[in-house]
Design an enzyme around this catalytic site. Structure first.
Site, PDB file in Angstrom:
ATOM      1  N   HIS A 139       8.987   0.996   3.738  1.00 27.92           N
ATOM      2  CA  HIS A 139       9.989   0.936   4.806  1.00 27.92           C
ATOM      3  C   HIS A 139      10.814  -0.329   4.594  1.00 27.92           C
ATOM      4  CE1 HIS A 139       7.354  -2.066   6.494  1.00 27.92           C
ATOM      5  NE2 HIS A 139       6.353  -1.199   6.570  1.00 27.92           N
ATOM      6  N   HIS A 156       9.072  -3.653   3.637  1.00 32.22           N
ATOM      7  CA  HIS A 156       8.757  -3.785   2.202  1.00 32.22           C
ATOM      8  C   HIS A 156      10.031  -4.075   1.394  1.00 32.22           C
ATOM      9  CE1 HIS A 156       5.528  -0.783   3.506  1.00 32.22           C
ATOM     10  NE2 HIS A 156       4.823  -1.806   3.092  1.00 32.22           N
ATOM     11  N   MET A 195       0.839  -1.210   0.000  1.00 30.91           N
ATOM     12  CA  MET A 195       0.000   0.000   0.000  1.00 30.91           C
ATOM     13  C   MET A 195       0.871   1.257   0.000  1.00 30.91           C
ATOM     14  SD  MET A 195      -3.348  -0.962   2.168  1.00 30.91           S
ATOM     15  CE  MET A 195      -2.641  -0.818   3.807  1.00 30.91           C
ATOM     16  N   GLY A 196       2.174   1.080  -0.260  1.00 29.79           N
ATOM     17  CA  GLY A 196       3.051   2.240  -0.378  1.00 29.79           C
ATOM     18  C   GLY A 196       3.594   2.727   0.950  1.00 29.79           C
TER      19      GLY A 196
HETATM   20  P1  AMP Z   1       1.390  -3.029   3.447  1.00 29.76           P
HETATM   21  O1  AMP Z   1       1.960  -1.956   2.584  1.00 29.76           O
HETATM   22  O2  AMP Z   1       1.332  -2.667   4.901  1.00 29.76           O
HETATM   23  O3  AMP Z   1       0.110  -3.590   2.905  1.00 29.76           O
HETATM   24  O4  AMP Z   1       2.422  -4.231   3.394  1.00 29.76           O
HETATM   25  C1  AMP Z   1       2.822  -4.801   2.172  1.00 29.76           C
HETATM   26  C2  AMP Z   1       3.575  -6.067   2.424  1.00 29.76           C
HETATM   27  O5  AMP Z   1       4.710  -5.798   3.240  1.00 29.76           O
HETATM   28  C3  AMP Z   1       2.745  -7.124   3.197  1.00 29.76           C
HETATM   29  O6  AMP Z   1       3.039  -8.411   2.677  1.00 29.76           O
HETATM   30  C4  AMP Z   1       3.253  -6.970   4.596  1.00 29.76           C
HETATM   31  O7  AMP Z   1       3.114  -8.141   5.382  1.00 29.76           O
HETATM   32  C5  AMP Z   1       4.710  -6.653   4.351  1.00 29.76           C
HETATM   33  N1  AMP Z   1       5.282  -5.996   5.531  1.00 29.76           N
HETATM   34  C6  AMP Z   1       4.800  -4.901   6.175  1.00 29.76           C
HETATM   35  N2  AMP Z   1       5.539  -4.633   7.266  1.00 29.76           N
HETATM   36  C7  AMP Z   1       6.497  -5.585   7.323  1.00 29.76           C
HETATM   37  C8  AMP Z   1       7.573  -5.872   8.218  1.00 29.76           C
HETATM   38  N3  AMP Z   1       7.808  -5.116   9.289  1.00 29.76           N
HETATM   39  N4  AMP Z   1       8.353  -6.940   7.959  1.00 29.76           N
HETATM   40  C9  AMP Z   1       8.115  -7.736   6.877  1.00 29.76           C
HETATM   41  N5  AMP Z   1       7.136  -7.518   5.995  1.00 29.76           N
HETATM   42  C10 AMP Z   1       6.334  -6.461   6.208  1.00 29.76           C
END
Ligand code: AMP
Length: 279
Positions: free
Chosen positions: A32, A35, A28-29
């Site tokens: 960090h 990602h 979702m952008g």
């Molecule tokens: P999001 O942008 O929050 O939807 O996350 C996108 C992807 O990054 C998802 O598969 C999350 O599980 C992964 N992700 C987010 N935070 C972390 C983290 N701290 N460590 C590993 N993967 C992450």
């Protein structure tokens, strides 16, 4: 290269070597290091890496943080390029959900009813719907997901299995800040005091894991321990602390191999997730 619509995406994919393997990292952008770790893994395992950046409205309920969610596409594009991403697919909501859109993909049962499903009953339907679209659109061979969102990973694996979607789902470990807080785009909402108190989450799940290593197997005992410890932080407001079987997402009484301790706790208005596989 930034792809903003379906025509650009299709033109790009059609020009690729037919045998090229494609790895997709859906996000979702507001990238960090969590990602970026997914991108690194995808880069190692595929000829082409596609990062999707899409703040998916269907996985947010009214009153949740869709409007305030942090965004910075230019920064995301630069970080992605540094990490060797080939294409960044960043469509608008109108492209993903044009007028008249009326098809949803939903995993039913324990997978979407426990943990986050209790307080966010429509969330996973939005996740599985958008991921089905992204898997189809990008024609990816593999997709990379973080254990940070363990329930999401379990739901997606189940959807891929049940719907015979020809894609490999690759789980990746949780990336944490130096002080142990699991990285999340939502951490930017925390003030200093909330962030300090939020460290209790990682500390407590580590202690819970140690309890299990020392021989404790009773789910109630461990859950009670975790709740009491988190509640020592005055700003902590527990949404859930649960132990379930990671593969089935079903409730269990005794910890065994593959048991997942997962929690969601609010600090101020920020809802944080953390988890660990206990055994
Ligand atoms: P999001 O942008 O929050 O939807 O996350 C996108 C992807 O990054 C998802 O598969 C999350 O599980 C992964 N992700 C987010 N935070 C972390 C983290 N701290 N460590 C590993 N993967 C992450």
């Amino acid at each position: 290269m930034l792809l903003r619509n379906l025509e650009e995406l299709n033109r790009t994919l059609s020009a690729l070597d037919k045998g090229a393997s494609i790895g997709l990292v859906p996000t979702m952008g507001f990238l960090h290091n969590g990602h970026l770790s997914l991108i690194e893994r995808a880069r190692k395992e595929n000829d082409i890496v596609i990062l999707s950046v899409f703040l998916n409205p269907t996985q947010f309920a009214p009153g949740e943080d869709l409007d305030s969610y942090p965004k910075d596409l230019e920064r995301d594009v630069n970080l992605a390029k540094e990490k060797g991403v080939d294409y960044i697919f960043a469509p608008t909501p109108e492209i993903m959900y044009p007028d008249g859109f009326s098809t949803y993909v939903e995993v039913q049962g324990a997978y979407t009813e426990v943990l986050c499903g209790r307080s966010r009953p429509t969330h996973f339907k939005g996740v599985t719907t958008v991921l089905t679209k992204l898997f189809n659109l990008t024609r990816a061979n593999r997709a990379y997901f973080g254990m940070k969102d363990a329930q999401q990973l379990s739901v997606v694996k189940k959807m891929v299995l049940d719907m015979n979607i020809p894609i490999e789902i690759v789980p990746c470990p949780i990336i944490r800040d130096e002080d142990g807080l699991a990285l999340s785009s939502r951490n930017t909402y925390l003030n200093d005091e909330e962030r300090k108190q939020a460290l209790i989450l990682n500390q407590t799940i580590r202690e819970a894991k140690q309890l299990v290593l020392d021989g404790e197997r009773d789910v109630n005992t461990i859950v009670t321990f975790v709740k009491e410890k988190i509640n020592t932080m005055p700003l902590a407001d527990i949404d859930y602390v649960e132990i379930v079987d990671f593969n089935t997402m079903r409730d269990i009484n005794k910890v065994s191999e593959g048991s997942l301790l997962a929690l969601a706790v609010r600090f101020g208005s920020t809802r944080l997730l953390d988890n660990t596989i206990l055994l």
